[in-house]
Design a protein around this motif. Structure first.
Motif, short mmCIF file in Angstrom:
data_model
loop_
_atom_site.label_atom_id
_atom_site.label_comp_id
_atom_site.label_asym_id
_atom_site.label_seq_id
_atom_site.Cartn_x
_atom_site.Cartn_y
_atom_site.Cartn_z
N GLN A 196 -2.73 7.94 17.46
CA GLN A 196 -1.90 7.11 18.35
C GLN A 196 -2.35 5.65 18.33
O GLN A 196 -1.53 4.73 18.36
CB GLN A 196 -1.97 7.66 19.78
N THR A 197 -3.64 5.44 18.24
CA THR A 197 -4.16 4.06 18.22
C THR A 197 -3.67 3.31 16.98
O THR A 197 -3.23 2.15 17.05
CB THR A 197 -5.70 4.08 18.22
N THR A 198 -3.70 3.98 15.84
CA THR A 198 -3.24 3.38 14.59
C THR A 198 -1.76 3.04 14.66
O THR A 198 -1.33 1.96 14.23
CB THR A 198 -3.50 4.33 13.41
N ILE A 199 -0.97 3.98 15.21
CA ILE A 199 0.48 3.76 15.31
C ILE A 199 0.79 2.62 16.26
O ILE A 199 1.66 1.77 16.00
CB ILE A 199 1.18 5.06 15.78
N SER A 200 0.06 2.56 17.40
CA SER A 200 0.30 1.50 18.40
C SER A 200 0.00 0.13 17.83
O SER A 200 0.70 -0.86 18.10
CB SER A 200 -0.56 1.75 19.65
N ALA A 201 -1.04 0.07 17.01
CA ALA A 201 -1.43 -1.22 16.44
C ALA A 201 -0.53 -1.64 15.29
O ALA A 201 -0.40 -2.83 14.99
CB ALA A 201 -2.88 -1.15 15.96
N ASN A 202 0.12 -0.66 14.65
CA ASN A 202 1.00 -0.95 13.50
C ASN A 202 2.28 -0.12 13.63
O ASN A 202 2.44 0.90 12.96
CB ASN A 202 0.28 -0.63 12.18
N ALA A 203 3.16 -0.57 14.50
CA ALA A 203 4.37 0.19 14.80
C ALA A 203 5.26 0.39 13.57
O ALA A 203 6.01 1.37 13.49
CB ALA A 203 5.17 -0.51 15.90
N SER A 204 5.15 -0.51 12.60
CA SER A 204 6.00 -0.40 11.40
C SER A 204 5.68 0.86 10.58
O SER A 204 6.48 1.28 9.74
CB SER A 204 5.86 -1.64 10.53
N LEU A 205 4.49 1.44 10.82
CA LEU A 205 4.14 2.68 10.10
C LEU A 205 5.13 3.79 10.42
O LEU A 205 5.43 4.65 9.59
CB LEU A 205 2.73 3.14 10.47
N ALA A 206 5.63 3.80 11.65
CA ALA A 206 6.53 4.88 12.09
C ALA A 206 7.85 4.85 11.34
O ALA A 206 8.53 5.88 11.22
CB ALA A 206 6.77 4.77 13.60
N MET A 207 8.25 3.67 10.82
CA MET A 207 9.55 3.57 10.13
C MET A 207 9.62 4.47 8.91
O MET A 207 10.69 4.95 8.55
CB MET A 207 9.80 2.12 9.69
N PHE A 208 8.49 4.70 8.28
CA PHE A 208 8.49 5.41 7.00
C PHE A 208 8.13 6.89 7.12
O PHE A 208 8.09 7.61 6.12
CB PHE A 208 7.53 4.72 6.04
N MET A 209 7.88 7.36 8.34
CA MET A 209 7.53 8.77 8.53
C MET A 209 8.65 9.72 8.08
O MET A 209 8.39 10.69 7.35
CB MET A 209 7.17 9.03 10.00
N PRO A 210 9.91 9.50 8.49
CA PRO A 210 10.99 10.42 8.04
C PRO A 210 11.15 10.45 6.52
O PRO A 210 11.39 11.50 5.94
CB PRO A 210 12.24 9.85 8.71
N LEU A 211 10.99 9.27 5.88
CA LEU A 211 11.12 9.19 4.43
C LEU A 211 10.05 10.03 3.74
O LEU A 211 10.34 10.82 2.82
CB LEU A 211 11.03 7.74 3.98
N LEU A 212 8.80 9.87 4.16
CA LEU A 212 7.70 10.62 3.55
C LEU A 212 7.86 12.12 3.75
O LEU A 212 7.66 12.92 2.83
CB LEU A 212 6.36 10.15 4.13
N ALA A 213 8.23 12.52 4.98
CA ALA A 213 8.40 13.94 5.28
C ALA A 213 9.55 14.54 4.47
O ALA A 213 9.44 15.63 3.92
CB ALA A 213 8.64 14.13 6.77
#
Length: 456
Positions: A312-329
């Motif tokens: 959660q800490t990593t995601i909060s600090a870099n919200a843009s990481l969440a954009m690519f989660m659906p693509l990778l999955a």
């Protein structure tokens, strides 16, 4: 039969029934194939079924009975006169009778068997003792066998006498005094051989056989491998008990392929319903088939949520990481499903044995790596165009490649492990594979992100 042709047949027959034009209906049915008539009958009301069936010749009626489902077969037999029942059942192949009886209650089985002559009744009762999905369960005892010491002339005379009751005479099986299979001779070889020669002198001693307890899938594989029209069924002592013909093998291939497709999708053939099943039955069967795999997916999703929570800490600090989660999955799931589909298919066709296991694994990993590198360049470049920071683009690209390699590995290994422990590899279905890949993909992505961002 195509859908349009089916509706054409159905509407034409219903129109002739409504007009009470029995002569026209008889002539129309006489020109139709038995399989088409059976399909139409299964969509008519009971009284209409009996009317149409009553207009068929004995030969055509027998062929139609062999094509019908068990319930309609039972109902039509029940409506016939005693003499008609005896006539039609006598004309039917033993294996087709057994196929129908296997799906009927025991009491109804006994009622139908009572109309068979003594010898056929004994054979049918014997066949009913075997498991449905074994060689014994799909074989017929209507075959031609001759003694090895017969002359060719006497063998042909014997064939003339017994051939009318046999399901096929393409192959004539040669047995000894104890009914042990010792050879086979084709009809062509029998006809062109000199009448004075012995059967033993011209027969082929290298006979392809199946054991009476072999699984039907193994039977289909052998028939396909050796391009046989029929295969003899023997016991452990090589005593011949029956034959399995190509038409039954085709049914087996369709049945096994359908079963594997259902398993791979995380469901089962319980969802195949008859036209007279109630809506409640259909819904109940579908829920019972799909729910176990969906529950597994739920727990997989909860584990994925747990993984996300730990980063959660990593995601909060870099919200843009969440954009690519659906693509990778999504990409990981696609690659895993492709690899598992190919692997399950190769296992089913016995193309993966011994050293082929390692070769298959290396092949799929190599494919995953190459397509992963290609896709990594695309998504990394796309990330930059989406105004993501350069280190995010690098993380997404590397994660994409690693995820696809992992997905290809999992999609290959899981079916191989299932095969090793004796579980049907088709059970390694899409929900199971994709759930596992989601977990590993997210872990790779955020572990890599945490490590790289910490070092910036």
């Amino acid at each position: 039969m195509g859908l349009l042709m089916f509706y054409e047949y159905l509407s034409r027959i219903e129109a002739l029934i409504e007009k009470h034009d029995d002569i026209g209906l008889h002539n129309y049915l006489d020109a139709m194939h038995a399989a088409d008539i059976a399909e139409v009958l299964e969509n008519l009301e009971s009284d209409e079924q009996r009317q149409v069936f009553g207009l068929l010749t004995d030969e055509k009626a027998t062929e139609v009975l062999e094509e019908l489902n068990s319930d309609d077969f039972s109902e039509l037999i029940k409506a016939l006169t005693y003499e008609k029942k005896v006539t039609l059942l006598d004309l039917m192949s033993q294996d087709d009778i057994v196929d129908k009886l296997n799906e009927l209650p025991e009491s109804r089985q006994k009622e139908i068997i009572a109309f068979l002559d003594y010898e056929d009744a004994a054979d049918v009762k014997d066949l009913l003792l075997y498991e449905e999905d074994t060689a014994g369960g799909i074989m017929t005892k209507d075959y031609v066998s001759i003694q090895k010491d017969y002359s060719i002339y006497y063998a042909i005379e014997t064939l003339r006498a017994i051939a009318p009751d046999a399901e096929t005479i393409y192959y004539i099986y040669v047995v000894d005094d104890a009914e042990r299979l010792v050879g086979v001779i084709s009809l062509r070889e029998l006809i062109i051989a000199s009448p004075n020669r012995s059967v033993e002198s011209v027969m082929n001693e290298n006979v392809i056989t199946v054991n009476i307890n072999d699984d039907q899938e193994e039977v289909a594989r052998i028939v396909s491998k050796y391009d046989l029209l029929a295969v003899p069924v023997v016991d452990n002592g090589n005593v011949m008990h029956g034959i399995i013909t190509i038409d039954d093998v085709l049914d087996v291939i369709e049945e096994e392929a359908t079963e594997d497709i259902y398993k791979f999708a995380g469901t089962s053939d319980e969802e195949v319903y008859e036209h007279d099943d109630t809506l409640f039955d259909r819904v109940k069967n579908s829920v019972r088939s799909r729910l176990p795999w969906l529950v597994i997916t739920i727990f997989g999703g909860l584990l994925s949520a747990k993984v996300l929570a730990s980063y959660q800490t990593t995601i909060s600090a870099n919200a843009s990481l969440a954009m690519f989660m659906p693509l990778l999955a999504g990409m990981g799931g696609n690659v895993g499903t492709q690899s598992s589909t190919i692997t399950v298919r190769n296992i089913a066709t016995h193309m993966i044995e011994g050293a082929d296991i390692l070769r298959t694994l290396i092949h799929e990993i190599s494919v995953g790596m190459l397509v992963g590198m290609f896709c990594a360049i695309i998504v990394g470049t796309a990330a930059l165009f989406m105004h993501a920071e350069y280190h995010i683009a690098i993380i997404v690209g590397i994660s994409m490649c690693a995820n696809m390699v992992t997905a290809a590995t999992i999609g290959t290994i899981v079916p191989l492990i299932f095969k090793r422990i004796g579980v049907d590899p088709a059970v390694a279905s899409a929900p199971f594979i994709t759930t596992t890949i989601d977990l590993t993909g997210l872990t790779i992505y955020f572990t890599l992100a945490t490590m790289m961002i910490a070092n910036l």
